[in-house]
Design a protein around this motif. Structure first.
Motif, PDB file in Angstrom:
ATOM      1  N   GLY A 181      35.381  12.308  47.456  1.00 44.09           N
ATOM      2  CA  GLY A 181      34.187  13.441  47.075  1.00 44.09           C
ATOM      3  C   GLY A 181      34.663  14.817  46.872  1.00 44.09           C
ATOM      4  N   GLN A 182      35.731  14.747  46.040  1.00 45.85           N
ATOM      5  CA  GLN A 182      36.259  15.822  45.551  1.00 45.85           C
ATOM      6  C   GLN A 182      36.777  15.941  44.166  1.00 45.85           C
ATOM      7  OE1 GLN A 182      39.214  17.092  48.552  1.00 45.85           O
ATOM      8  NE2 GLN A 182      37.895  18.264  49.785  1.00 45.85           N
ATOM      9  N   LEU A 183      36.475  17.089  43.425  1.00 44.92           N
ATOM     10  CA  LEU A 183      37.164  17.421  41.961  1.00 44.92           C
ATOM     11  C   LEU A 183      38.181  18.293  41.938  1.00 44.92           C
ATOM     12  CD1 LEU A 183      37.070  16.826  38.993  1.00 44.92           C
ATOM     13  CD2 LEU A 183      34.860  18.204  38.943  1.00 44.92           C
ATOM     14  N   PHE A 184      39.414  17.886  41.428  1.00 43.34           N
ATOM     15  CA  PHE A 184      40.323  19.008  40.921  1.00 43.34           C
ATOM     16  C   PHE A 184      40.465  19.223  39.728  1.00 43.34           C
ATOM     17  CE2 PHE A 184      44.703  20.267  39.994  1.00 43.34           C
ATOM     18  CZ  PHE A 184      44.713  21.743  40.556  1.00 43.34           C
ATOM     19  N   GLU A 185      40.426  20.508  39.160  1.00 46.20           N
ATOM     20  CA  GLU A 185      40.554  20.832  37.685  1.00 46.20           C
ATOM     21  C   GLU A 185      41.533  21.958  37.575  1.00 46.20           C
ATOM     22  OE1 GLU A 185      37.817  21.975  34.036  1.00 46.20           O
ATOM     23  OE2 GLU A 185      36.786  21.884  36.009  1.00 46.20           O
TER      24      GLU A 185
END
Length: 241
Positions: A181-185
Protein backbone atom coordinates in the motif's frame (compact mmCIF):
# COMPACT_ATOMS: atom_id res chain seq x y z
CA UNK A 1 15.85 -24.48 -111.40
CA UNK A 2 15.75 -26.53 -108.29
CA UNK A 3 15.19 -24.52 -105.17
CA UNK A 4 17.68 -25.22 -102.41
CA UNK A 5 17.01 -24.41 -98.79
CA UNK A 6 19.63 -23.80 -96.20
CA UNK A 7 19.35 -26.38 -93.47
CA UNK A 8 18.26 -24.87 -90.18
CA UNK A 9 20.85 -24.93 -87.51
CA UNK A 10 19.86 -27.05 -84.57
CA UNK A 11 20.01 -25.47 -81.12
CA UNK A 12 22.70 -26.88 -78.85
CA UNK A 13 21.31 -29.36 -76.37
CA UNK A 14 22.76 -27.48 -73.42
CA UNK A 15 20.48 -24.51 -74.15
CA UNK A 16 17.41 -26.71 -74.04
CA UNK A 17 18.60 -28.32 -70.82
CA UNK A 18 19.37 -24.93 -69.30
CA UNK A 19 15.93 -23.62 -70.26
CA UNK A 20 14.25 -26.60 -68.64
CA UNK A 21 16.39 -26.19 -65.54
CA UNK A 22 15.27 -22.58 -65.04
CA UNK A 23 12.98 -22.51 -62.04
CA UNK A 24 9.89 -20.37 -62.59
CA UNK A 25 6.42 -20.88 -61.17
CA UNK A 26 5.41 -23.71 -58.85
CA UNK A 27 7.94 -26.49 -58.26
CA UNK A 28 7.78 -29.59 -56.08
CA UNK A 29 10.62 -30.58 -53.74
CA UNK A 30 13.71 -28.83 -54.99
CA UNK A 31 16.63 -30.23 -52.99
CA UNK A 32 19.89 -28.45 -52.20
CA UNK A 33 23.25 -30.20 -51.99
CA UNK A 34 23.24 -29.97 -48.17
CA UNK A 35 19.87 -31.69 -47.91
CA UNK A 36 17.67 -28.61 -47.51
CA UNK A 37 14.47 -28.70 -49.53
CA UNK A 38 11.94 -26.18 -50.81
CA UNK A 39 8.42 -26.53 -52.14
CA UNK A 40 6.74 -23.51 -53.67
CA UNK A 41 6.93 -20.74 -56.21
CA UNK A 42 10.00 -19.49 -58.06
CA UNK A 43 10.95 -16.56 -60.22
CA UNK A 44 14.20 -16.36 -62.20
CA UNK A 45 15.71 -19.24 -60.24
CA UNK A 46 14.88 -17.59 -56.91
CA UNK A 47 12.26 -18.43 -54.32
CA UNK A 48 9.52 -15.92 -54.95
CA UNK A 49 5.91 -16.08 -53.80
CA UNK A 50 4.45 -18.70 -51.45
CA UNK A 51 6.68 -21.53 -50.32
CA UNK A 52 7.93 -23.86 -47.61
CA UNK A 53 11.61 -24.28 -46.77
CA UNK A 54 12.98 -27.09 -44.59
CA UNK A 55 16.52 -26.93 -43.24
CA UNK A 56 17.99 -30.38 -42.70
CA UNK A 57 20.60 -29.48 -40.07
CA UNK A 58 18.26 -27.99 -37.46
CA UNK A 59 14.99 -29.33 -38.82
CA UNK A 60 13.55 -25.80 -38.98
CA UNK A 61 10.57 -25.14 -41.24
CA UNK A 62 9.50 -21.81 -42.68
CA UNK A 63 6.09 -21.44 -44.32
CA UNK A 64 5.15 -18.17 -45.92
CA UNK A 65 6.09 -15.45 -48.37
CA UNK A 66 9.35 -15.13 -50.28
CA UNK A 67 10.81 -12.37 -52.40
CA UNK A 68 13.85 -12.86 -54.61
CA UNK A 69 15.26 -15.71 -52.56
CA UNK A 70 14.62 -14.30 -49.08
CA UNK A 71 11.83 -14.51 -46.55
CA UNK A 72 9.78 -11.41 -47.17
CA UNK A 73 6.16 -10.82 -46.19
CA UNK A 74 4.19 -12.90 -43.70
CA UNK A 75 5.49 -16.27 -42.53
CA UNK A 76 5.85 -18.77 -39.69
CA UNK A 77 9.06 -20.37 -38.44
CA UNK A 78 8.86 -23.66 -36.52
CA UNK A 79 11.41 -25.89 -34.80
CA UNK A 80 11.19 -29.50 -33.62
CA UNK A 81 10.69 -29.92 -29.87
CA UNK A 82 13.45 -32.12 -28.46
CA UNK A 83 11.16 -33.55 -25.76
CA UNK A 84 7.97 -34.26 -27.71
CA UNK A 85 9.44 -34.55 -31.20
CA UNK A 86 6.61 -32.38 -32.52
CA UNK A 87 7.06 -29.05 -34.22
CA UNK A 88 6.50 -25.93 -32.13
CA UNK A 89 5.94 -22.48 -33.51
CA UNK A 90 8.83 -20.12 -32.81
CA UNK A 91 7.84 -16.99 -34.74
CA UNK A 92 4.77 -15.84 -36.64
CA UNK A 93 4.76 -12.45 -38.26
CA UNK A 94 6.30 -10.22 -40.87
CA UNK A 95 9.71 -10.49 -42.51
CA UNK A 96 11.83 -8.24 -44.69
CA UNK A 97 15.01 -9.23 -46.48
CA UNK A 98 15.19 -12.53 -44.59
CA UNK A 99 14.86 -10.92 -41.14
CA UNK A 100 12.01 -10.40 -38.70
CA UNK A 101 10.68 -6.91 -39.39
CA UNK A 102 7.27 -5.47 -38.55
CA UNK A 103 4.69 -6.98 -36.21
CA UNK A 104 5.23 -10.53 -35.00
CA UNK A 105 5.01 -12.99 -32.12
CA UNK A 106 8.13 -14.79 -30.87
CA UNK A 107 7.84 -17.80 -28.56
CA UNK A 108 10.83 -18.28 -26.25
CA UNK A 109 9.25 -21.07 -24.24
CA UNK A 110 5.89 -22.56 -23.22
CA UNK A 111 5.04 -19.58 -21.00
CA UNK A 112 7.37 -16.90 -22.36
CA UNK A 113 6.67 -14.93 -25.51
CA UNK A 114 6.83 -11.48 -27.07
CA UNK A 115 4.25 -9.77 -29.26
CA UNK A 116 5.02 -6.50 -30.93
CA UNK A 117 7.28 -4.77 -33.41
CA UNK A 118 10.58 -6.03 -34.82
CA UNK A 119 13.43 -4.56 -36.85
CA UNK A 120 16.30 -6.63 -38.28
CA UNK A 121 15.60 -9.64 -36.02
CA UNK A 122 15.47 -7.49 -32.87
CA UNK A 123 12.59 -6.27 -30.75
CA UNK A 124 12.26 -2.58 -31.64
CA UNK A 125 9.26 -0.30 -31.31
CA UNK A 126 6.21 -1.09 -29.20
CA UNK A 127 5.84 -4.54 -27.69
CA UNK A 128 4.60 -6.68 -24.83
CA UNK A 129 6.79 -9.37 -23.23
CA UNK A 130 5.35 -12.17 -21.12
CA UNK A 131 8.04 -13.72 -18.90
CA UNK A 132 7.96 -17.28 -17.60
CA UNK A 133 7.95 -16.07 -13.96
CA UNK A 134 4.65 -14.22 -14.49
CA UNK A 135 6.04 -10.70 -15.00
CA UNK A 136 4.81 -8.62 -17.97
CA UNK A 137 6.57 -5.69 -19.62
CA UNK A 138 4.68 -3.43 -22.00
CA UNK A 139 6.22 -0.45 -23.71
CA UNK A 140 8.97 0.66 -26.03
CA UNK A 141 11.93 -1.45 -27.17
CA UNK A 142 15.22 -0.80 -28.92
CA UNK A 143 17.97 -3.27 -29.88
CA UNK A 144 16.09 -6.14 -28.21
CA UNK A 145 15.82 -4.37 -24.82
CA UNK A 146 13.27 -2.08 -23.11
CA UNK A 147 14.08 1.49 -24.06
CA UNK A 148 11.95 4.60 -23.55
CA UNK A 149 8.61 4.58 -21.73
CA UNK A 150 7.28 1.30 -20.39
CA UNK A 151 5.48 -0.50 -17.62
CA UNK A 152 6.69 -3.62 -15.81
CA UNK A 153 3.95 -5.46 -13.92
CA UNK A 154 5.26 -8.06 -11.49
CA UNK A 155 3.57 -11.34 -10.69
CA UNK A 156 2.50 -10.09 -7.24
CA UNK A 157 0.72 -7.06 -8.75
CA UNK A 158 3.38 -4.46 -8.03
CA UNK A 159 4.36 -2.38 -11.03
CA UNK A 160 6.83 0.19 -12.31
CA UNK A 161 5.80 2.93 -14.72
CA UNK A 162 8.50 5.11 -16.17
CA UNK A 163 11.58 5.32 -18.34
CA UNK A 164 14.03 2.61 -19.38
CA UNK A 165 17.46 2.51 -20.95
CA UNK A 166 19.37 -0.60 -22.06
CA UNK A 167 16.78 -2.80 -20.38
CA UNK A 168 17.16 -1.09 -16.97
CA UNK A 169 15.07 1.48 -15.12
CA UNK A 170 16.66 4.83 -15.90
CA UNK A 171 15.11 8.25 -15.42
CA UNK A 172 11.91 9.34 -13.72
CA UNK A 173 9.33 6.77 -12.76
CA UNK A 174 6.81 5.49 -10.24
CA UNK A 175 6.84 2.17 -8.42
CA UNK A 176 3.52 0.99 -7.00
CA UNK A 177 4.07 -1.29 -3.98
CA UNK A 178 0.48 -2.48 -4.01
CA UNK A 179 1.21 -5.41 -1.72
CA UNK A 180 2.18 -2.96 1.06
CA UNK A 181 0.00 0.00 0.00
CA UNK A 182 2.75 2.46 -0.89
CA UNK A 183 3.83 4.49 -3.90
CA UNK A 184 7.39 5.61 -4.60
CA UNK A 185 7.98 8.35 -7.15
CA UNK A 186 11.50 9.35 -8.05
CA UNK A 187 14.56 8.94 -10.23
CA UNK A 188 16.37 5.72 -11.18
CA UNK A 189 19.88 4.98 -12.42
CA UNK A 190 20.56 1.48 -13.75
CA UNK A 191 17.68 -0.13 -11.84
CA UNK A 192 18.54 1.64 -8.56
CA UNK A 193 16.24 4.31 -7.10
CA UNK A 194 18.48 7.29 -6.29
CA UNK A 195 16.01 9.82 -4.89
CA UNK A 196 12.29 10.36 -4.56
CA UNK A 197 9.27 10.47 -2.28
CA UNK A 198 7.11 7.71 -0.87
CA UNK A 199 3.47 7.97 0.21
CA UNK A 200 0.69 5.65 1.30
CA UNK A 201 -1.33 4.44 -1.68
CA UNK A 202 -4.22 2.03 -1.35
CA UNK A 203 -3.03 0.96 2.08
CA UNK A 204 -6.50 -0.09 3.22
CA UNK A 205 -6.82 -2.56 0.32
CA UNK A 206 -3.24 -3.86 0.46
CA UNK A 207 -2.89 -7.59 1.32
CA UNK A 208 0.20 -6.94 3.51
CA UNK A 209 0.06 -3.28 4.60
CA UNK A 210 2.94 -1.74 6.53
CA UNK A 211 2.62 -1.73 10.32
CA UNK A 212 2.45 2.06 10.48
CA UNK A 213 1.22 4.57 7.97
CA UNK A 214 3.55 7.28 6.70
CA UNK A 215 2.97 10.38 8.85
CA UNK A 216 1.85 13.57 7.18
CA UNK A 217 4.59 16.17 6.94
CA UNK A 218 3.27 19.66 7.64
CA UNK A 219 4.12 22.94 9.38
CA UNK A 220 2.62 23.16 12.85
CA UNK A 221 2.57 26.97 12.94
CA UNK A 222 2.43 28.40 9.39
CA UNK A 223 1.46 31.88 10.66
CA UNK A 224 4.52 31.99 12.91
CA UNK A 225 6.75 31.03 9.98
CA UNK A 226 5.33 33.87 7.87
CA UNK A 227 5.85 36.36 10.70
CA UNK A 228 9.46 35.28 11.17
CA UNK A 229 10.26 35.33 7.46
CA UNK A 230 11.02 39.10 7.19
CA UNK A 231 13.35 38.88 10.20
CA UNK A 232 15.15 35.90 8.64
CA UNK A 233 15.59 37.72 5.33
CA UNK A 234 16.90 40.82 7.11
CA UNK A 235 19.45 38.72 9.03
CA UNK A 236 20.68 37.11 5.81
CA UNK A 237 21.05 40.52 4.19
CA UNK A 238 23.17 41.84 7.07
CA UNK A 239 25.41 38.77 6.92
CA UNK A 240 25.87 39.29 3.22
CA UNK A 241 27.02 42.84 3.76
Amino acid sequence: MPISKCPQKSEPLWKDWDRKAQKNGLRHHVYAVNGDRYVGEWKDNMKHGKGTQTWKKKGAIYEGDWKFGKRDGYGTLSLPDQETGKYRRVYSGWWKGGKKSGYGIQFFGPKEYYEGEWCCNQRSGWGRMYYSNGDIYEGQWLNDKPEGEGMLRLKNGNRYEGYWQRGLKNGSGRFFHLDHGQLFEGFWVDDIAKCGTIIDFGRDEAPEPTQFSIPEVKILDPDGVLEALPMFQKTRGEQGD
